[in-house]
Design an enzyme around this catalytic site. Sequence first.
Site: not given
Ligand code: 7PM
Length: 280
Positions: A226, A260
């Site tokens: 992130k 994650r």
């Molecule tokens: C760009 C920025 C693309 C951020 C994708 C993301 C989470 C999640 C995501 C989280 C849970 C990523 C994020 N973040 N599900 N889905 N927790 N439970 O890093 O923090 O994939 S999308």
Amino acid sequence: MSAPPVALRCRDKTVDLRHPVVMGVLNVTPDSFSDGGRFLDAEAAIRHGVRMAEEGAAFIDVGGESTRPGAEPVGLEEELRRVVPVIEGLRSATAAVISIDTSKPEVMRAAAAAGAGLINDVHALRAPGALAAARDSGCAVCLMHMQGEPRSMQVAPSYADVVREVQVFLAERVAASRAAGFAADAVAIDPGFGFGKTLEHNLTLLRRLGELTAVGPPLVVGLSRKSMVSKLTGRPEGERLLGSVVLGSIAALAGAAIVRAHDVAATVEALRVVAAVRSS
Ligand code: 7PM
């Protein structure tokens, strides 16, 4: 002092959470496994999922809709076309629990039919019909906090007390899920790092993550790759591995049960160290 035994029941599989585990991120969006044809895309995504399971991921989180800040929503048919073949392929190829990253009831139903065991919903089952669809699927659920909507959530995040507000929101969504019929051992919660939060909000949540364990369910955290990593390290977007692993380790030491992460092997290795410190 040792924590009481915890586990997450995901249909036919129960994941032991006495030690922190990794949820591998498998984005099935056109920019992730674009190889030309749809079939090739699915095959490449399945191979990557199998590899993450081999590296020690307990969950493989399959997502067909980008929740990136500023992202446009994806249509139902397109989301189904992306995720269902990948879930079907993974089901027979790995023992890891397949997680479906979606907010749509129709995708929850189709993903469960294809073999998913966990629903990871950044909207915490607030979409019309989502609570009932998720409950009927027999899957476990991860309820995440988000302030606002992906399109605009990073414009001006604001809280009087971010930890208290996330805690109250998650407690309400856990109560709603339990009232809808979810078993206590089929619910997890996530503070949603970066989802309507500034760097300061994210750091406050991480510093006080232990307070969220009072809500009850196991804690999931997503910090991997992130933008906060680059804000803290000064490294460009392509060099977020070390910062991500450190943040995941700090979260696990503070009480996170599921981390994650995109870089599964490195995160699994770090969590082994954290587990030894936690249980000593
Ligand atoms: C760009 C920025 C693309 C951020 C994708 C993301 C989470 C999640 C995501 C989280 C849970 C990523 C994020 N973040 N599900 N889905 N927790 N439970 O890093 O923090 O994939 S999308």
